[in-house]
Design a protein around this motif. Structure first.
Motif, PDB file in Angstrom:
ATOM      1  N   PRO A  24       0.828  -1.207   0.000  1.00  0.00           N
ATOM      2  CA  PRO A  24       0.000   0.000   0.000  1.00  0.00           C
ATOM      3  C   PRO A  24       0.857   1.249   0.000  1.00  0.00           C
ATOM      4  CG  PRO A  24       0.072  -0.970   2.191  1.00  0.00           C
ATOM      5  CD  PRO A  24       0.757  -1.934   1.270  1.00  0.00           C
ATOM      6  N   ARG A  25       0.307   2.312  -0.506  1.00  0.00           N
ATOM      7  CA  ARG A  25       0.992   3.600  -0.416  1.00  0.00           C
ATOM      8  C   ARG A  25       1.105   4.015   1.047  1.00  0.00           C
ATOM      9  NH1 ARG A  25      -0.818   7.665  -4.821  1.00  0.00           N
ATOM     10  NH2 ARG A  25      -1.188   8.936  -2.968  1.00  0.00           N
ATOM     11  N   PRO A  26       2.130   4.794   1.391  1.00  0.00           N
ATOM     12  CA  PRO A  26       2.293   5.205   2.792  1.00  0.00           C
ATOM     13  C   PRO A  26       1.129   6.035   3.329  1.00  0.00           C
ATOM     14  CG  PRO A  26       4.315   5.580   1.552  1.00  0.00           C
ATOM     15  CD  PRO A  26       3.258   5.226   0.548  1.00  0.00           C
TER      16      PRO A  26
ATOM     17  N   TRP B 103      -6.206  -2.176   3.079  1.00  0.00           N
ATOM     18  CA  TRP B 103      -5.492  -2.719   1.917  1.00  0.00           C
ATOM     19  C   TRP B 103      -5.213  -4.201   2.110  1.00  0.00           C
ATOM     20  CZ3 TRP B 103      -1.107  -5.255   0.533  1.00  0.00           C
ATOM     21  CH2 TRP B 103      -0.700  -5.183  -0.802  1.00  0.00           C
ATOM     22  N   ALA B 104      -4.797  -4.587   3.307  1.00  0.00           N
ATOM     23  CA  ALA B 104      -4.484  -5.993   3.579  1.00  0.00           C
ATOM     24  C   ALA B 104      -5.715  -6.875   3.430  1.00  0.00           C
ATOM     25  CB  ALA B 104      -3.893  -6.137   4.979  1.00  0.00           C
ATOM     26  N   ILE B 105      -6.876  -6.371   3.828  1.00  0.00           N
ATOM     27  CA  ILE B 105      -8.120  -7.136   3.683  1.00  0.00           C
ATOM     28  C   ILE B 105      -8.397  -7.400   2.204  1.00  0.00           C
ATOM     29  CG2 ILE B 105     -10.626  -6.994   3.955  1.00  0.00           C
ATOM     30  CD1 ILE B 105     -10.090  -5.479   6.591  1.00  0.00           C
ATOM     31  N   GLU B 106      -8.197  -6.383   1.373  1.00  0.00           N
ATOM     32  CA  GLU B 106      -8.427  -6.556  -0.060  1.00  0.00           C
ATOM     33  C   GLU B 106      -7.409  -7.519  -0.672  1.00  0.00           C
ATOM     34  OE1 GLU B 106     -11.017  -5.547  -1.728  1.00  0.00           O
ATOM     35  OE2 GLU B 106     -11.832  -4.558   0.048  1.00  0.00           O
ATOM     36  N   ALA B 107      -6.159  -7.459  -0.217  1.00  0.00           N
ATOM     37  CA  ALA B 107      -5.140  -8.368  -0.736  1.00  0.00           C
ATOM     38  C   ALA B 107      -5.490  -9.817  -0.406  1.00  0.00           C
ATOM     39  CB  ALA B 107      -3.768  -8.007  -0.161  1.00  0.00           C
ATOM     40  N   GLU B 108      -5.953 -10.052   0.808  1.00  0.00           N
ATOM     41  CA  GLU B 108      -6.338 -11.412   1.191  1.00  0.00           C
ATOM     42  C   GLU B 108      -7.549 -11.870   0.388  1.00  0.00           C
ATOM     43  OE1 GLU B 108      -6.384 -15.066   2.800  1.00  0.00           O
ATOM     44  OE2 GLU B 108      -4.803 -13.572   3.070  1.00  0.00           O
ATOM     45  N   GLY B 109      -8.492 -10.960   0.135  1.00  0.00           N
ATOM     46  CA  GLY B 109      -9.638 -11.316  -0.694  1.00  0.00           C
ATOM     47  C   GLY B 109      -9.220 -11.663  -2.111  1.00  0.00           C
ATOM     48  N   ALA B 110      -8.260 -10.911  -2.665  1.00  0.00           N
ATOM     49  CA  ALA B 110      -7.783 -11.191  -4.022  1.00  0.00           C
ATOM     50  C   ALA B 110      -7.086 -12.544  -4.097  1.00  0.00           C
ATOM     51  CB  ALA B 110      -6.834 -10.079  -4.467  1.00  0.00           C
ATOM     52  N   ARG B 111      -6.421 -12.936  -3.020  1.00  0.00           N
ATOM     53  CA  ARG B 111      -5.717 -14.220  -3.012  1.00  0.00           C
ATOM     54  C   ARG B 111      -6.676 -15.381  -3.207  1.00  0.00           C
ATOM     55  NH1 ARG B 111      -4.310 -18.225   0.462  1.00  0.00           N
ATOM     56  NH2 ARG B 111      -5.527 -17.302   2.145  1.00  0.00           N
TER      57      ARG B 111
ATOM     58  N   GLY C 189      -1.555 -10.180 -23.046  1.00  0.00           N
ATOM     59  CA  GLY C 189      -2.788  -9.451 -22.806  1.00  0.00           C
ATOM     60  C   GLY C 189      -2.733  -8.679 -21.504  1.00  0.00           C
ATOM     61  N   PRO C 190      -3.776  -7.885 -21.217  1.00  0.00           N
ATOM     62  CA  PRO C 190      -3.773  -7.071 -20.004  1.00  0.00           C
ATOM     63  C   PRO C 190      -4.080  -7.887 -18.754  1.00  0.00           C
ATOM     64  CG  PRO C 190      -5.833  -6.775 -21.185  1.00  0.00           C
ATOM     65  CD  PRO C 190      -4.968  -7.657 -22.048  1.00  0.00           C
ATOM     66  N   ARG C 191      -3.521  -7.439 -17.641  1.00  0.00           N
ATOM     67  CA  ARG C 191      -3.814  -8.002 -16.325  1.00  0.00           C
ATOM     68  C   ARG C 191      -4.274  -6.869 -15.418  1.00  0.00           C
ATOM     69  NH1 ARG C 191      -3.502 -11.511 -19.198  1.00  0.00           N
ATOM     70  NH2 ARG C 191      -2.206 -13.400 -19.195  1.00  0.00           N
ATOM     71  N   LEU C 192      -5.310  -7.116 -14.648  1.00  0.00           N
ATOM     72  CA  LEU C 192      -5.851  -6.094 -13.760  1.00  0.00           C
ATOM     73  C   LEU C 192      -5.320  -6.283 -12.351  1.00  0.00           C
ATOM     74  CD1 LEU C 192      -9.609  -5.728 -14.786  1.00  0.00           C
ATOM     75  CD2 LEU C 192      -7.661  -4.304 -15.371  1.00  0.00           C
ATOM     76  N   SER C 193      -4.694  -5.235 -11.833  1.00  0.00           N
ATOM     77  CA  SER C 193      -4.270  -5.223 -10.438  1.00  0.00           C
ATOM     78  C   SER C 193      -5.130  -4.209  -9.680  1.00  0.00           C
ATOM     79  CB  SER C 193      -2.780  -4.880 -10.340  1.00  0.00           C
ATOM     80  OG  SER C 193      -2.535  -3.584 -10.829  1.00  0.00           O
ATOM     81  N   CYS C 194      -4.730  -3.887  -8.456  1.00  0.00           N
ATOM     82  CA  CYS C 194      -5.414  -2.874  -7.642  1.00  0.00           C
ATOM     83  C   CYS C 194      -6.845  -3.262  -7.299  1.00  0.00           C
ATOM     84  CB  CYS C 194      -5.396  -1.507  -8.307  1.00  0.00           C
ATOM     85  SG  CYS C 194      -3.737  -0.922  -8.723  1.00  0.00           S
ATOM     86  N   LEU C 195      -7.129  -4.571  -7.181  1.00  0.00           N
ATOM     87  CA  LEU C 195      -8.475  -4.997  -6.798  1.00  0.00           C
ATOM     88  C   LEU C 195      -8.867  -4.341  -5.477  1.00  0.00           C
ATOM     89  CD1 LEU C 195     -10.858  -7.128  -7.226  1.00  0.00           C
ATOM     90  CD2 LEU C 195      -9.632  -8.474  -5.523  1.00  0.00           C
ATOM     91  N   GLY C 196     -10.073  -3.802  -5.442  1.00  0.00           N
ATOM     92  CA  GLY C 196     -10.624  -3.282  -4.197  1.00  0.00           C
ATOM     93  C   GLY C 196     -10.076  -1.953  -3.742  1.00  0.00           C
ATOM     94  N   ALA C 197      -9.440  -1.200  -4.642  1.00  0.00           N
ATOM     95  CA  ALA C 197      -8.868   0.083  -4.228  1.00  0.00           C
ATOM     96  C   ALA C 197      -9.922   1.028  -3.659  1.00  0.00           C
ATOM     97  CB  ALA C 197      -8.159   0.743  -5.408  1.00  0.00           C
TER      98      ALA C 197
END
Length: 284
Positions: free
Chosen positions: A49-51, A58-66, A150-158
């Motif tokens: 995450p940005r400072p 952010w961590a909750i969204e990262a775990e959800g993306a996993r 092809g494209p890949r989408l990051s930043c899920l749940g920003a």
């Protein structure tokens, strides 16, 4: 690929930082992305995450993306951090350029056929996610990573990570105002129509260099769909699957030669990169 700055981490978990994936946070990127390498030589993309954002959300969204497996999403392999260490997650490394970096490499907006193919790929990814009940809630130019496949989408749940539902989100760090649907900016719960709004902004950016162009700036083939996607009324926007007017193309998405060269250059830099020498080490 850019050299790390003085305030960037030297390590992410057990991995050494080789480089930034991009220079500065661009077009509302809600996270920092680094190319890292482990002790056995595995190379990954690490995301933090940005400072100036909430690390817990952010961590909750990262775990959800996993837990997701959606074609076109940048997969999340390992999630770590906590305590004194900021949260982080990793993805397998492939040469990739954030969309703003691809436009810089090309020297301006992308050609029409590339934008068409990009739109079809992103619409297909969002349609798959929405059919599974998943809202990306973070689509912006910086969230789109162009690869040879092809494209890949990051930043899920920003959007969800930036502020909870009910709180105004306009002007928050890490959110691209041009890609944020009005109802989400006002604090509304992220839903698929917000992804479609962001898709319109991303395609406008790819074709013109900015997310909120005048209608006349758009190429003819984009005017109607982008205008519909950017409607302020969510009910008037098309659904992602309605934007799919062509079957899956054969082979990878076409890329300009300039972007292919930039991807190859990044790959060569990563292969040649050496692990940083710890500051306490003294060569004899």
């Amino acid at each position: 690929m850019e050299a790390p700055r003085h305030d960037d981490p030297l390590r992410v978990g057990a991995y050494s930082v080789l480089a930034r994936l991009e220079a500065e946070a661009e077009h509302g990127s809600p996270e920092r992305r680094f190319i890292v390498r482990g002790g056995v030589g595995d190379t990954l993309i690490a995301r933090l995450p940005r400072p100036d954002t909430d690390p817990t959300r952010w961590a909750i969204e990262a775990e959800g993306a996993r837990r997701l497996s959606i074609p076109g999403f940048l997969p999340v392999g390992e999630v770590g951090g906590g305590g004194a260490e900021p949260p982080w997650c990793t993805a397998p490394y492939v040469p990739a350029l954030p969309l703003p970096a691809a436009l810089r490499a090309h020297g301006g907006p992308l050609p029409g056929p590339v934008v068409r193919a990009l739109g079809a790929a992103l619409a297909r990814t969002l349609a798959t996610a929405h059919a599974q009940g998943v809202t990306h809630a973070g689509l912006s130019p910086a969230a789109v990573l162009l690869t040879a496949d092809g494209p890949r989408l990051s930043c899920l749940g920003a959007v969800r990570a930036a502020a909870p539902d009910g709180e105004h989100r306009s002007g928050l760090p890490g959110l691209d105002s041009g890609s944020l649907a009005p109802e989400q900016a006002a604090g509304g719960r992220p839903r698929p129509p917000g992804d479609v709004y962001a898709l319109g902004a991303v395609l406008a950016y790819a074709a013109t260099g900015h997310t909120v162009p005048e209608r006349d700036e758009l190429p003819d083939f984009l005017r109607e769909p982008v205008t519909a996607c950017l409607s302020r009324d969510p009910a008037r926007r098309p659904q992602a699957h309605q934007l799919l007017t062509h079957p899956d193309p054969a082979g990878p998405m076409p890329l300009p030669a300039s972007v292919v060269v930039a991807l190859a250059h990044q790959s060569a830099q990563v292969l040649a990169a050496e692990l940083p020498v710890p500051a306490h080490r003294i060569d004899r």
